[in-house]
Design a protein around this motif. Structure first.
Motif, PDB file in Angstrom:
ATOM      1  N   ARG A 102       0.733  -1.198   0.022  1.00 47.13           N
ATOM      2  CA  ARG A 102      -0.150   0.077   0.118  1.00 47.13           C
ATOM      3  C   ARG A 102       0.657   1.406  -0.030  1.00 47.13           C
ATOM      4  O   ARG A 102       1.646   1.405   0.902  1.00 47.13           O
ATOM      5  CB  ARG A 102      -0.882  -0.043   1.265  1.00 47.13           C
ATOM      6  CG  ARG A 102      -1.916  -0.994   1.114  1.00 47.13           C
ATOM      7  CD  ARG A 102      -2.767  -1.058   2.487  1.00 47.13           C
ATOM      8  NE  ARG A 102      -3.845  -2.237   2.653  1.00 47.13           N
ATOM      9  CZ  ARG A 102      -4.630  -2.435   1.715  1.00 47.13           C
ATOM     10  NH1 ARG A 102      -5.063  -1.971   0.797  1.00 47.13           N
ATOM     11  NH2 ARG A 102      -5.461  -3.708   2.260  1.00 47.13           N
ATOM     12  N   ASP A 103       0.798   2.002  -0.985  1.00 46.48           N
ATOM     13  CA  ASP A 103       1.672   3.088  -1.279  1.00 46.48           C
ATOM     14  C   ASP A 103       1.135   4.030  -2.026  1.00 46.48           C
ATOM     15  O   ASP A 103       1.032   4.078  -3.325  1.00 46.48           O
ATOM     16  CB  ASP A 103       3.012   2.861  -1.659  1.00 46.48           C
ATOM     17  CG  ASP A 103       4.196   3.806  -1.966  1.00 46.48           C
ATOM     18  OD1 ASP A 103       3.465   5.099  -2.027  1.00 46.48           O
ATOM     19  OD2 ASP A 103       5.312   3.661  -1.754  1.00 46.48           O
ATOM     20  N   ARG A 104       0.106   5.132  -1.695  1.00 39.30           N
ATOM     21  CA  ARG A 104      -0.355   6.021  -2.270  1.00 39.30           C
ATOM     22  C   ARG A 104       0.345   6.972  -3.368  1.00 39.30           C
ATOM     23  O   ARG A 104       0.000   7.039  -4.586  1.00 39.30           O
ATOM     24  CB  ARG A 104      -1.277   7.114  -1.440  1.00 39.30           C
ATOM     25  CG  ARG A 104      -2.048   7.987  -2.167  1.00 39.30           C
ATOM     26  CD  ARG A 104      -3.432   7.477  -2.490  1.00 39.30           C
ATOM     27  NE  ARG A 104      -4.072   8.283  -2.967  1.00 39.30           N
ATOM     28  CZ  ARG A 104      -4.708   8.161  -4.147  1.00 39.30           C
ATOM     29  NH1 ARG A 104      -4.792   6.949  -4.944  1.00 39.30           N
ATOM     30  NH2 ARG A 104      -5.644   9.034  -4.844  1.00 39.30           N
ATOM     31  N   GLU A 105       1.530   7.301  -2.741  1.00 42.00           N
ATOM     32  CA  GLU A 105       2.459   8.003  -3.638  1.00 42.00           C
ATOM     33  C   GLU A 105       3.004   7.111  -5.056  1.00 42.00           C
ATOM     34  O   GLU A 105       3.081   7.770  -6.206  1.00 42.00           O
ATOM     35  CB  GLU A 105       3.648   8.483  -2.825  1.00 42.00           C
ATOM     36  CG  GLU A 105       4.489   9.608  -3.757  1.00 42.00           C
ATOM     37  CD  GLU A 105       5.796   9.952  -2.807  1.00 42.00           C
ATOM     38  OE1 GLU A 105       6.707  10.087  -3.232  1.00 42.00           O
ATOM     39  OE2 GLU A 105       5.405  10.466  -1.723  1.00 42.00           O
ATOM     40  N   LEU A 106       3.155   5.888  -4.697  1.00 39.75           N
ATOM     41  CA  LEU A 106       3.582   5.260  -5.613  1.00 39.75           C
ATOM     42  C   LEU A 106       2.622   4.943  -6.988  1.00 39.75           C
ATOM     43  O   LEU A 106       2.852   4.855  -8.092  1.00 39.75           O
ATOM     44  CB  LEU A 106       4.211   3.755  -5.332  1.00 39.75           C
ATOM     45  CG  LEU A 106       4.640   3.103  -6.166  1.00 39.75           C
ATOM     46  CD1 LEU A 106       5.747   3.359  -7.169  1.00 39.75           C
ATOM     47  CD2 LEU A 106       5.083   1.764  -5.396  1.00 39.75           C
ATOM     48  N   VAL A 107       1.524   4.785  -6.528  1.00 42.74           N
ATOM     49  CA  VAL A 107       0.291   4.707  -7.319  1.00 42.74           C
ATOM     50  C   VAL A 107       0.069   5.911  -8.090  1.00 42.74           C
ATOM     51  O   VAL A 107      -0.221   5.631  -9.428  1.00 42.74           O
ATOM     52  CB  VAL A 107      -0.977   4.368  -6.644  1.00 42.74           C
ATOM     53  CG1 VAL A 107      -2.171   4.412  -7.371  1.00 42.74           C
ATOM     54  CG2 VAL A 107      -1.070   3.060  -5.882  1.00 42.74           C
ATOM     55  N   ILE A 108       0.256   6.970  -7.555  1.00 44.89           N
ATOM     56  CA  ILE A 108      -0.016   8.043  -8.309  1.00 44.89           C
ATOM     57  C   ILE A 108       1.041   8.471  -9.271  1.00 44.89           C
ATOM     58  O   ILE A 108       0.815   8.895 -10.597  1.00 44.89           O
ATOM     59  CB  ILE A 108       0.074   9.618  -7.178  1.00 44.89           C
ATOM     60  CG1 ILE A 108      -1.303   9.558  -6.484  1.00 44.89           C
ATOM     61  CG2 ILE A 108       0.199  10.851  -8.190  1.00 44.89           C
ATOM     62  CD1 ILE A 108      -1.530  10.420  -5.523  1.00 44.89           C
ATOM     63  N   ARG A 109       2.218   8.268  -8.896  1.00 42.57           N
ATOM     64  CA  ARG A 109       3.220   8.222  -9.830  1.00 42.57           C
ATOM     65  C   ARG A 109       3.529   7.173 -10.984  1.00 42.57           C
ATOM     66  O   ARG A 109       3.602   7.500 -12.223  1.00 42.57           O
ATOM     67  CB  ARG A 109       4.935   7.990  -9.044  1.00 42.57           C
ATOM     68  CG  ARG A 109       5.459   9.015  -8.360  1.00 42.57           C
ATOM     69  CD  ARG A 109       6.297   9.082  -7.358  1.00 42.57           C
ATOM     70  NE  ARG A 109       7.368   8.131  -7.756  1.00 42.57           N
ATOM     71  CZ  ARG A 109       8.020   7.289  -7.005  1.00 42.57           C
ATOM     72  NH1 ARG A 109       7.997   7.358  -5.822  1.00 42.57           N
ATOM     73  NH2 ARG A 109       9.121   6.450  -7.493  1.00 42.57           N
ATOM     74  N   LEU A 110       2.761   5.981 -10.927  1.00 45.52           N
ATOM     75  CA  LEU A 110       2.540   5.002 -11.814  1.00 45.52           C
ATOM     76  C   LEU A 110       1.568   5.459 -12.857  1.00 45.52           C
ATOM     77  O   LEU A 110       1.601   5.237 -14.046  1.00 45.52           O
ATOM     78  CB  LEU A 110       2.303   3.649 -11.047  1.00 45.52           C
ATOM     79  CG  LEU A 110       3.322   2.742 -10.485  1.00 45.52           C
ATOM     80  CD1 LEU A 110       3.098   1.732  -9.781  1.00 45.52           C
ATOM     81  CD2 LEU A 110       4.432   2.552 -11.297  1.00 45.52           C
ATOM     82  N   GLN A 111       0.603   6.230 -12.059  1.00 44.27           N
ATOM     83  CA  GLN A 111      -0.630   6.532 -12.992  1.00 44.27           C
ATOM     84  C   GLN A 111      -0.081   7.751 -13.836  1.00 44.27           C
ATOM     85  O   GLN A 111      -0.479   7.733 -15.170  1.00 44.27           O
ATOM     86  CB  GLN A 111      -1.867   7.104 -12.283  1.00 44.27           C
ATOM     87  CG  GLN A 111      -2.366   5.770 -11.504  1.00 44.27           C
ATOM     88  CD  GLN A 111      -3.810   6.199 -10.505  1.00 44.27           C
ATOM     89  OE1 GLN A 111      -3.635   7.241  -9.746  1.00 44.27           O
ATOM     90  NE2 GLN A 111      -4.780   5.655 -10.651  1.00 44.27           N
ATOM     91  N   ARG A 112       0.685   8.420 -13.373  1.00 45.35           N
ATOM     92  CA  ARG A 112       1.094   9.588 -14.279  1.00 45.35           C
ATOM     93  C   ARG A 112       2.187   9.304 -15.257  1.00 45.35           C
ATOM     94  O   ARG A 112       2.070   9.727 -16.117  1.00 45.35           O
ATOM     95  CB  ARG A 112       1.867  10.704 -13.173  1.00 45.35           C
ATOM     96  CG  ARG A 112       0.871  11.478 -12.570  1.00 45.35           C
ATOM     97  CD  ARG A 112       1.778  12.623 -11.736  1.00 45.35           C
ATOM     98  NE  ARG A 112       0.818  13.577 -11.159  1.00 45.35           N
ATOM     99  CZ  ARG A 112       0.803  13.883  -9.711  1.00 45.35           C
ATOM    100  NH1 ARG A 112       2.004  13.836  -9.256  1.00 45.35           N
ATOM    101  NH2 ARG A 112       0.059  14.934  -9.529  1.00 45.35           N
ATOM    102  N   ALA A 113       2.951   8.198 -14.886  1.00 50.13           N
ATOM    103  CA  ALA A 113       4.043   7.656 -16.049  1.00 50.13           C
ATOM    104  C   ALA A 113       3.071   7.060 -17.035  1.00 50.13           C
ATOM    105  O   ALA A 113       3.653   7.189 -18.154  1.00 50.13           O
ATOM    106  CB  ALA A 113       4.657   6.689 -15.189  1.00 50.13           C
ATOM    107  N   THR A 114       1.989   6.409 -16.770  1.00 52.89           N
ATOM    108  CA  THR A 114       1.322   6.028 -18.017  1.00 52.89           C
ATOM    109  C   THR A 114       0.168   6.826 -18.416  1.00 52.89           C
ATOM    110  O   THR A 114      -0.668   6.478 -19.697  1.00 52.89           O
ATOM    111  CB  THR A 114       0.286   4.625 -17.530  1.00 52.89           C
ATOM    112  OG1 THR A 114      -0.528   5.041 -16.683  1.00 52.89           O
ATOM    113  CG2 THR A 114       1.235   3.660 -17.001  1.00 52.89           C
ATOM    114  N   GLY A 115       0.362   8.223 -18.120  1.00 50.92           N
ATOM    115  CA  GLY A 115      -0.726   9.152 -18.469  1.00 50.92           C
ATOM    116  C   GLY A 115      -2.210   8.795 -18.282  1.00 50.92           C
ATOM    117  O   GLY A 115      -3.123   9.486 -18.697  1.00 50.92           O
TER     118      GLY A 115
END
Length: 85
Positions: free
Chosen positions: A69-82
């Motif tokens: 569980r890592d909210r910041e990582l989820v956001i970074r992954l979503q941004r990386a994929t647009g």
């Protein structure tokens, strides 16, 4: 010199960012001051964002699965994929 688009740049650098982020999120990983290096016996992995709102990631390697569980990582992954602004 060929022009590189923002999308091309993200595709090339996104893989390294995702790998570094996933490794940093795992329990027992080195602190942020230590440069990340993949172990010599590193295997391919699949990261599945099971619950974006709850920040739950499932990391699959071979027959093993780990829940992080890592909210910041989820956001970074979503941004990386647009998938996130």
């Amino acid at each position: 010199m060929p022009k590189a688009s923002r999308r091309d740049f993200l595709l090339v650098t996104g893989t390294g960012t995702v790998a570094a982020g996933v490794l940093a999120a795992l329990p027992g990983s080195a602190d942020a001051a230590t440069p990340l290096q993949a172990p010599r016996d590193a295997k391919p992995m699949l990261v599945h964002i099971a619950d974006p709102d709850g920040a739950e990631l499932h990391i699959h390697t071979g027959e093993n699965s780990t829940v992080v569980r890592d909210r910041e990582l989820v956001i970074r992954l979503q941004r990386a994929t647009g998938k996130l602004g």
